[in-house]
Design a protein around this motif. Structure first.
Motif, PDB file in Angstrom:
ATOM      1  N   GLU A  67      -3.142 -32.971 -16.568  1.00 29.05           N
ATOM      2  CA  GLU A  67      -4.883 -32.577 -16.476  1.00 29.05           C
ATOM      3  C   GLU A  67      -5.754 -33.848 -16.573  1.00 29.05           C
ATOM      4  OE1 GLU A  67      -8.273 -29.358 -17.327  1.00 29.05           O
ATOM      5  OE2 GLU A  67      -6.162 -29.489 -18.655  1.00 29.05           O
ATOM      6  N   ALA A  68      -6.510 -33.908 -15.524  1.00 33.31           N
ATOM      7  CA  ALA A  68      -7.725 -34.932 -15.625  1.00 33.31           C
ATOM      8  C   ALA A  68      -8.830 -33.882 -15.859  1.00 33.31           C
ATOM      9  CB  ALA A  68      -7.900 -35.793 -14.435  1.00 33.31           C
ATOM     10  N   GLU A  69      -9.518 -34.042 -17.015  1.00 30.99           N
ATOM     11  CA  GLU A  69     -10.669 -33.119 -17.409  1.00 30.99           C
ATOM     12  C   GLU A  69     -11.879 -33.545 -16.492  1.00 30.99           C
ATOM     13  OE1 GLU A  69     -11.337 -32.925 -21.648  1.00 30.99           O
ATOM     14  OE2 GLU A  69      -9.202 -32.275 -21.911  1.00 30.99           O
ATOM     15  N   ALA A  70     -12.962 -32.629 -16.564  1.00 28.23           N
ATOM     16  CA  ALA A  70     -14.188 -32.948 -15.711  1.00 28.23           C
ATOM     17  C   ALA A  70     -14.717 -34.536 -15.983  1.00 28.23           C
ATOM     18  CB  ALA A  70     -15.120 -32.142 -16.187  1.00 28.23           C
ATOM     19  N   GLY A  71     -14.822 -35.180 -14.838  1.00 26.37           N
ATOM     20  CA  GLY A  71     -15.368 -36.641 -14.772  1.00 26.37           C
ATOM     21  C   GLY A  71     -14.162 -37.589 -15.174  1.00 26.37           C
ATOM     22  N   ALA A  72     -13.033 -37.150 -15.598  1.00 27.36           N
ATOM     23  CA  ALA A  72     -11.927 -38.243 -15.932  1.00 27.36           C
ATOM     24  C   ALA A  72     -11.376 -38.774 -14.824  1.00 27.36           C
ATOM     25  CB  ALA A  72     -11.114 -37.497 -17.171  1.00 27.36           C
ATOM     26  N   ALA A  73     -10.490 -39.756 -15.173  1.00 28.79           N
ATOM     27  CA  ALA A  73      -9.350 -40.376 -14.150  1.00 28.79           C
ATOM     28  C   ALA A  73      -8.163 -40.466 -14.890  1.00 28.79           C
ATOM     29  CB  ALA A  73     -10.091 -41.822 -13.814  1.00 28.79           C
ATOM     30  N   SER A  75      -4.042 -41.212 -13.920  1.00 26.00           N
ATOM     31  CA  SER A  75      -2.794 -41.872 -12.733  1.00 26.00           C
ATOM     32  C   SER A  75      -1.546 -41.542 -13.599  1.00 26.00           C
ATOM     33  CB  SER A  75      -3.011 -43.116 -12.441  1.00 26.00           C
ATOM     34  OG  SER A  75      -2.134 -43.881 -11.651  1.00 26.00           O
ATOM     35  N   VAL A  76      -0.850 -40.948 -13.040  1.00 26.40           N
ATOM     36  CA  VAL A  76       0.682 -40.485 -13.517  1.00 26.40           C
ATOM     37  C   VAL A  76       1.704 -41.069 -12.569  1.00 26.40           C
ATOM     38  CG1 VAL A  76       2.054 -38.800 -14.315  1.00 26.40           C
ATOM     39  CG2 VAL A  76      -0.198 -38.225 -14.243  1.00 26.40           C
ATOM     40  N   THR A  77       2.524 -41.920 -13.256  1.00 22.04           N
ATOM     41  CA  THR A  77       3.800 -42.389 -12.300  1.00 22.04           C
ATOM     42  C   THR A  77       5.154 -42.373 -13.341  1.00 22.04           C
ATOM     43  OG1 THR A  77       4.310 -44.536 -11.557  1.00 22.04           O
ATOM     44  CG2 THR A  77       3.375 -44.667 -13.449  1.00 22.04           C
ATOM     45  N   THR A  78       5.943 -43.004 -12.791  1.00 19.05           N
ATOM     46  CA  THR A  78       7.397 -43.016 -13.418  1.00 19.05           C
ATOM     47  C   THR A  78       7.636 -44.453 -13.821  1.00 19.05           C
ATOM     48  OG1 THR A  78       8.529 -43.082 -11.516  1.00 19.05           O
ATOM     49  CG2 THR A  78       7.955 -41.060 -12.650  1.00 19.05           C
ATOM     50  N   ALA A 105     -13.369 -35.227 -11.217  1.00 15.72           N
ATOM     51  CA  ALA A 105     -12.201 -35.986 -11.595  1.00 15.72           C
ATOM     52  C   ALA A 105     -11.416 -36.788 -10.561  1.00 15.72           C
ATOM     53  CB  ALA A 105     -11.222 -34.997 -12.315  1.00 15.72           C
ATOM     54  N   VAL A 106     -10.935 -37.549 -10.822  1.00 18.66           N
ATOM     55  CA  VAL A 106      -9.882 -38.334 -10.187  1.00 18.66           C
ATOM     56  C   VAL A 106      -8.357 -38.311 -10.641  1.00 18.66           C
ATOM     57  CG1 VAL A 106      -9.464 -40.622  -8.894  1.00 18.66           C
ATOM     58  CG2 VAL A 106     -11.729 -40.100  -9.433  1.00 18.66           C
ATOM     59  N   LEU A 107      -7.487 -37.891  -9.681  1.00 20.41           N
ATOM     60  CA  LEU A 107      -6.073 -37.463 -10.304  1.00 20.41           C
ATOM     61  C   LEU A 107      -5.148 -38.296  -9.212  1.00 20.41           C
ATOM     62  CD1 LEU A 107      -3.972 -36.194 -11.761  1.00 20.41           C
ATOM     63  CD2 LEU A 107      -4.072 -34.201 -10.339  1.00 20.41           C
ATOM     64  N   HIS A 108      -4.380 -39.237  -9.982  1.00 23.37           N
ATOM     65  CA  HIS A 108      -3.421 -39.757  -8.789  1.00 23.37           C
ATOM     66  C   HIS A 108      -2.049 -39.587  -9.406  1.00 23.37           C
ATOM     67  CE1 HIS A 108      -5.833 -43.409  -7.704  1.00 23.37           C
ATOM     68  NE2 HIS A 108      -6.451 -42.595  -6.903  1.00 23.37           N
ATOM     69  N   ASP A 133     -15.243 -30.524  -6.414  1.00 22.38           N
ATOM     70  CA  ASP A 133     -15.372 -31.992  -5.773  1.00 22.38           C
ATOM     71  C   ASP A 133     -14.216 -33.196  -6.639  1.00 22.38           C
ATOM     72  OD1 ASP A 133     -16.142 -31.929  -8.325  1.00 22.38           O
ATOM     73  OD2 ASP A 133     -18.041 -33.100  -8.207  1.00 22.38           O
ATOM     74  N   ALA A 134     -13.113 -32.699  -6.959  1.00 25.40           N
ATOM     75  CA  ALA A 134     -12.184 -33.339  -7.581  1.00 25.40           C
ATOM     76  C   ALA A 134     -11.420 -34.352  -6.372  1.00 25.40           C
ATOM     77  CB  ALA A 134     -11.239 -32.652  -8.579  1.00 25.40           C
ATOM     78  N   ARG A 135     -10.902 -35.373  -6.657  1.00 20.46           N
ATOM     79  CA  ARG A 135     -10.411 -36.455  -5.841  1.00 20.46           C
ATOM     80  C   ARG A 135      -8.795 -36.343  -6.300  1.00 20.46           C
ATOM     81  NH1 ARG A 135     -13.159 -39.728  -2.604  1.00 20.46           N
ATOM     82  NH2 ARG A 135     -11.782 -41.349  -2.741  1.00 20.46           N
ATOM     83  N   LEU A 136      -7.997 -36.637  -4.989  1.00 21.42           N
ATOM     84  CA  LEU A 136      -6.393 -36.421  -5.470  1.00 21.42           C
ATOM     85  C   LEU A 136      -5.784 -37.745  -4.229  1.00 21.42           C
ATOM     86  CD1 LEU A 136      -3.859 -35.128  -6.462  1.00 21.42           C
ATOM     87  CD2 LEU A 136      -3.985 -33.672  -4.354  1.00 21.42           C
ATOM     88  N   LEU A 137      -5.090 -38.313  -5.202  1.00 25.32           N
ATOM     89  CA  LEU A 137      -4.113 -39.193  -4.369  1.00 25.32           C
ATOM     90  C   LEU A 137      -2.567 -38.784  -4.821  1.00 25.32           C
ATOM     91  CD1 LEU A 137      -2.920 -41.173  -2.195  1.00 25.32           C
ATOM     92  CD2 LEU A 137      -3.409 -43.033  -4.025  1.00 25.32           C
TER      93      LEU A 137
END
Length: 269
Positions: A67-73, A75-78, A105-108, A133-137
């Motif tokens: 989880e990316a909490e409000a306003g946080a960034a 990035s999850v990878t392997t 928040a921004v979540l990758h 308004d959260a952003r996602l990639l």
């Protein structure tokens, strides 16, 4: 003397992480064969998933929540490519991932490729929940056998489902099910046109139309790939390639652009 078939060992793992503003880690839990590492980064929590079991086979169970909490960034990878190995008849490995992004928040979600081996059986479920308004990639790359090793998937099961919600409203759903002779199913002109690797990319943000146009312009004319808007702020792109190497050649420039040149370092090793 009677012979008893010994039960195949099972691997299980679960992990949960949350990111707070300023690049701080909030909640953090890990158990079993699923571990999280945190490479240094500025302003963004970068979580690297490690499967210490070395791969997935029938009966394995893995669960991840991030989880990316409000306003946080976040990035999850392997750490490396995941591998789905041969499964015993009737046994299926399962991966369940649930992602959340709060307001602003921004979540990758950028795992490296999942490589499917002959006679594998894998079921994956990915659910993403976004506030307004959260952003996602999001990127999900899959390789159907290692062509350099002469591998052809004539037997196997791959079931995959991706769901994205915003404020409980469904934004996107994608489902794939390949069973039996996977290579033959991918050979069709309306399926994979003989491709052995594919990727789904989804970008959610106010610049979705701009990103679609930039991605289209950057793709080689020969590429089996395309990008479309399915909503004003939702872009979906798909990539097909003859093997994992060719897929990376298409994917990495696209992900660099979409991530603002913040693609995790593990992708470049």
């Amino acid at each position: 003397m009677s012979t008893l078939r010994r039960a195949q060992p099972r691997a299980e793992g679960a992990a949960r992480v949350s990111a707070r503003t300023g690049g701080r880690i909030g909640a953090l839990r890990m158990s079993g064969a699923l571990k999280l590492l945190f490479p240094r980064s500025r302003g963004t929590v970068q979580a690297m998933v490690v499967n210490s079991a070395g791969g997935i086979t029938g009966g394995d169970r893995f669960r991840l929540e991030a989880e990316a909490e409000a306003g946080a960034a976040l990035s999850v990878t392997t750490q490396a490519c995941e591998r789905a190995y041969r499964a015993q008849p009737g046994e299926v490995g399962e991966i369940a991932v649930r992602l959340k992004a709060g307001a602003g928040a921004v979540l990758h979600w950028l795992p490296q490729e999942t490589i499917l081996f002959q006679a594998c059986a894998l079921r994956r479920r990915l659910r993403v929940e976004l506030e307004d308004d959260a952003r996602l990639l999001l990127c999900e790359p899959v390789v159907f056998g290692r062509t350099a090793m002469g591998e052809v998937l004539t037997e196997g099961l791959f079931s995959d489902r991706v769901e994205i919600f915003r404020e409980d409203e469904r934004l996107f759903t994608d489902a794939t099910r390949l069973e039996g002779d996977i290579a033959a199913q991918l050979a069709g002109p309306a399926t994979g046109a003989g491709s052995r690797a594919m990727a789904l990319v989804v970008h959610v943000g106010g610049d979705a139309e701009h990103q679609r146009d930039a991605l289209r312009a950057a793709l080689p004319e020969s590429a089996l790939a395309g990008a479309s808007l399915i909503a004003q702020d939702v872009m979906v792109a798909r990539f097909l390639a003859p093997d994992g190497f060719a897929l990376r050649q298409l994917l990495m420039p696209a992900l660099d652009r979409l991530s603002g040149n913040t693609l995790p370092r593990s992708w470049r090793l």
